[in-house]
Enzyme design. Structure first.
Site, PDB file in Angstrom:
ATOM      1  N   ASN A 194       9.724  -5.460   9.391  1.00  0.00           N
ATOM      2  CA  ASN A 194      10.035  -5.611  11.650  1.00  0.00           C
ATOM      3  C   ASN A 194      10.271  -6.997  11.638  1.00  0.00           C
ATOM      4  O   ASN A 194       9.318  -8.115  12.090  1.00  0.00           O
ATOM      5  CB  ASN A 194       8.919  -4.554  12.350  1.00  0.00           C
ATOM      6  CG  ASN A 194       8.782  -5.153  13.216  1.00  0.00           C
ATOM      7  OD1 ASN A 194      10.090  -5.286  14.398  1.00  0.00           O
ATOM      8  ND2 ASN A 194       8.421  -4.460  14.637  1.00  0.00           N
ATOM      9  N   TRP A 195      11.175  -7.122  12.152  1.00  0.00           N
ATOM     10  CA  TRP A 195      11.360  -8.816  12.208  1.00  0.00           C
ATOM     11  C   TRP A 195      11.818  -9.113  13.469  1.00  0.00           C
ATOM     12  O   TRP A 195      11.457  -9.901  14.716  1.00  0.00           O
ATOM     13  CB  TRP A 195      13.300  -8.936  11.935  1.00  0.00           C
ATOM     14  CG  TRP A 195      13.280  -9.011  10.344  1.00  0.00           C
ATOM     15  CD1 TRP A 195      12.473  -8.849   9.722  1.00  0.00           C
ATOM     16  CD2 TRP A 195      14.498  -9.037   9.786  1.00  0.00           C
ATOM     17  NE1 TRP A 195      12.931  -9.284   8.181  1.00  0.00           N
ATOM     18  CE2 TRP A 195      14.398  -9.487   8.969  1.00  0.00           C
ATOM     19  CE3 TRP A 195      15.666  -9.922  10.574  1.00  0.00           C
ATOM     20  CZ2 TRP A 195      15.901 -10.099   7.795  1.00  0.00           C
ATOM     21  CZ3 TRP A 195      16.526 -10.758  10.418  1.00  0.00           C
ATOM     22  CH2 TRP A 195      16.525 -10.042   7.992  1.00  0.00           C
ATOM     23  N   LYS A 196      11.154  -7.592  15.198  1.00  0.00           N
ATOM     24  CA  LYS A 196      11.136  -7.754  16.183  1.00  0.00           C
ATOM     25  C   LYS A 196      11.843  -9.009  17.415  1.00  0.00           C
ATOM     26  O   LYS A 196      13.146  -8.790  15.926  1.00  0.00           O
ATOM     27  CB  LYS A 196       9.740  -8.004  16.366  1.00  0.00           C
ATOM     28  CG  LYS A 196       8.757  -7.828  16.134  1.00  0.00           C
ATOM     29  CD  LYS A 196       6.829  -7.742  16.493  1.00  0.00           C
ATOM     30  CE  LYS A 196       5.808  -7.007  15.612  1.00  0.00           C
ATOM     31  NZ  LYS A 196       5.002  -7.245  15.881  1.00  0.00           N
ATOM     32  N   HIS A 235       7.247   2.001  18.986  1.00  0.00           N
ATOM     33  CA  HIS A 235       6.674   1.031  17.813  1.00  0.00           C
ATOM     34  C   HIS A 235       5.597   0.400  19.690  1.00  0.00           C
ATOM     35  O   HIS A 235       5.668   0.343  20.352  1.00  0.00           O
ATOM     36  CB  HIS A 235       7.084  -0.487  18.472  1.00  0.00           C
ATOM     37  CG  HIS A 235       6.287  -1.925  17.219  1.00  0.00           C
ATOM     38  ND1 HIS A 235       5.781  -2.329  18.432  1.00  0.00           N
ATOM     39  CD2 HIS A 235       5.667  -2.046  16.016  1.00  0.00           C
ATOM     40  CE1 HIS A 235       4.985  -3.494  17.028  1.00  0.00           C
ATOM     41  NE2 HIS A 235       5.223  -2.895  15.686  1.00  0.00           N
ATOM     42  N   GLU A 256       4.487  -2.167  20.525  1.00  0.00           N
ATOM     43  CA  GLU A 256       5.407  -3.607  21.942  1.00  0.00           C
ATOM     44  C   GLU A 256       5.762  -2.431  22.948  1.00  0.00           C
ATOM     45  O   GLU A 256       5.656  -2.703  24.061  1.00  0.00           O
ATOM     46  CB  GLU A 256       5.633  -4.093  21.174  1.00  0.00           C
ATOM     47  CG  GLU A 256       4.906  -5.273  20.637  1.00  0.00           C
ATOM     48  CD  GLU A 256       5.419  -5.628  19.327  1.00  0.00           C
ATOM     49  OE1 GLU A 256       6.431  -6.187  18.592  1.00  0.00           O
ATOM     50  OE2 GLU A 256       4.369  -6.077  18.168  1.00  0.00           O
ATOM     51  N   GLU A 306      -0.679   1.756  12.788  1.00  0.00           N
ATOM     52  CA  GLU A 306      -0.895   0.308  13.553  1.00  0.00           C
ATOM     53  C   GLU A 306      -1.539  -0.058  14.393  1.00  0.00           C
ATOM     54  O   GLU A 306      -1.414   0.262  15.077  1.00  0.00           O
ATOM     55  CB  GLU A 306       1.242   0.174  14.154  1.00  0.00           C
ATOM     56  CG  GLU A 306       1.503  -0.102  12.841  1.00  0.00           C
ATOM     57  CD  GLU A 306       3.001  -0.793  12.681  1.00  0.00           C
ATOM     58  OE1 GLU A 306       2.709  -2.323  11.946  1.00  0.00           O
ATOM     59  OE2 GLU A 306       3.452  -1.000  14.551  1.00  0.00           O
ATOM     60  N   GLY A 347      -0.287  -8.967  15.500  1.00  0.00           N
ATOM     61  CA  GLY A 347       0.197  -9.752  15.497  1.00  0.00           C
ATOM     62  C   GLY A 347      -1.406 -10.922  15.493  1.00  0.00           C
ATOM     63  O   GLY A 347      -1.368 -12.550  16.188  1.00  0.00           O
ATOM     64  N   SER A 399      -0.827  -7.289  10.487  1.00  0.00           N
ATOM     65  CA  SER A 399      -1.337  -8.382   9.946  1.00  0.00           C
ATOM     66  C   SER A 399      -1.641  -8.580   8.314  1.00  0.00           C
ATOM     67  O   SER A 399      -2.796  -8.613   7.975  1.00  0.00           O
ATOM     68  CB  SER A 399      -2.289  -9.071  10.847  1.00  0.00           C
ATOM     69  OG  SER A 399      -2.456  -9.779  11.988  1.00  0.00           O
ATOM     70  N   GLY A 453       5.287  -7.313  10.015  1.00  0.00           N
ATOM     71  CA  GLY A 453       5.858  -8.027  11.442  1.00  0.00           C
ATOM     72  C   GLY A 453       5.816  -9.652  11.016  1.00  0.00           C
ATOM     73  O   GLY A 453       6.966 -10.036   9.908  1.00  0.00           O
ATOM     74  N   GLY A 454       4.985 -10.485  11.420  1.00  0.00           N
ATOM     75  CA  GLY A 454       4.671 -11.682  10.904  1.00  0.00           C
ATOM     76  C   GLY A 454       5.711 -12.311   9.303  1.00  0.00           C
ATOM     77  O   GLY A 454       6.256 -13.147   9.656  1.00  0.00           O
TER      78      GLY A 454
HETATM   79  P1  PGA Z   1       2.217  -8.418  12.421  1.00  0.00           P
HETATM   80  O1  PGA Z   1       3.608  -6.984  13.160  1.00  0.00           O
HETATM   81  O2  PGA Z   1       2.351  -7.554  10.510  1.00  0.00           O
HETATM   82  O3  PGA Z   1       2.655  -9.481  12.882  1.00  0.00           O
HETATM   83  O4  PGA Z   1       1.255  -8.356  12.877  1.00  0.00           O
HETATM   84  C1  PGA Z   1       2.779  -5.553  12.587  1.00  0.00           C
HETATM   85  C2  PGA Z   1       3.904  -4.991  13.189  1.00  0.00           C
HETATM   86  O5  PGA Z   1       4.204  -4.470  14.496  1.00  0.00           O
HETATM   87  O6  PGA Z   1       4.734  -3.665  13.308  1.00  0.00           O
END
Ligand code: PGA
Length: 251
Positions: free
Chosen positions: A9-11, A95, A97, A167, A173, A213, A234-235
């Site tokens: 997930n590149w956000k 998600h 967020e 999640e 993050g 993470s 994500g990251g």
């Molecule tokens: P993260 O994000 O790996 O940066 O913690 C995961 C996600 O939000 O899908």
């Protein structure tokens, strides 16, 4: 057997150039992997250039959100039909967020999930508790509620398109990964719930990803859990070396 599924997930990250090099870099490193389902979810504006860079590799692409209407006066929104039109395979729905920063409700998420399935996309439905909810012993309650509301009205035939992503919000993050025991506990609970909501064979078939993470150093441990079928990353999905290393670990 559930095939492992790792999605990035590149956000709201990358640029035209960065998206292109990230996608091409992944094709070079892991484009031929067949034992893991792989996808990247770039921002809407880069979907088509990423699709082009992915070419005929085994890496699919997905969107990070979708609107539930097919078309019309919904300024700024993107429909499942539009995503399908550009050959998009997956879409992330609900998600954390979008739930906690943008304010999406379970009802809206349910409509988006339903529209995604109807539009021929494979949705990844995200669920997970906040830190204070875990502290208060409410993890199961929160996750059950999000799943029941998110999957409301989705019958057995349609739910087969869905991947669930657990999640924990406190792990997203933050560098604080859930332990493999914490992840396994919730994943097993989710699978039990799916058996109750649908049946045992659906519960055994649906894939449940862990997200929060996830990185190369904890991939093996998380993936060793019997009910962890993949990762939503994500990251670490923004670096060719890291995402490739994770795929190679699972392979
Ligand atoms: P993260 O994000 O790996 O940066 O913690 C995961 C996600 O939000 O899908």
């Amino acid at each position: 057997m559930r095939k492992p599924f790792i999605a990035g997930n590149w956000k709201m990250n990358t640029s035209h150039q960065a998206a292109k090099s990230l996608a091409s870099g992944l094709v070079d490193q892991i484009g031929n992997v067949t034992t893991v389902d792989m996808a990247v979810c770039p921002p809407f504006v880069y979907l088509q250039l990423v699709a082009k860079a992915l070419g005929s590799s085994n890496i699919a692409f997905g969107a990070q959100d979708v609107y539930f209407e097919r078309n019309g006066a919904f300024t700024g929104e993107i429909s499942a039909e539009m995503l399908k039109d550009i050959c998009c395979t997956y879409v992330i729905v609900g998600h954390s967020e979008r739930r906690h920063v943008i304010g999406e409700t379970d009802e809206l998420i349910n409509k988006k999930l339903s529209a995604a399935i109807n539009g021929g996309l494979l949705p990844i439905l995200c669920v997970g508790e906040l830190h204070e909810e875990r502290e208060a012993g409410k993890t199961d309650e929160v996750v059950v509620n999000q799943l029941k509301k998110g999957l409301a009205g989705i019958c057995k035939e349609r739910v087969q398109a869905v991947t669930i992503a657990y999640e924990p919000v406190w792990a997203i993050g933050t560098g604080k990964t859930a332990t493999s025991d914490q992840a396994q506990e919730v994943h097993a609970m989710i699978r039990k719930l799916l058996a109750e909501m649908y049946d045992e064979s659906i519960a055994q078939e649906l894939r449940i990803q862990y997200g929060g993470s996830a990185k190369p150093s904890n991939t093996a441990e998380l993936m060793a859990c019997p009910d962890v079928d993949g990762l939503l990353v994500g990251g670490a999905s923004l670096k060719v070396e890291d995402f490739s290393a994770m795929i190679k670990t699972v392979e």
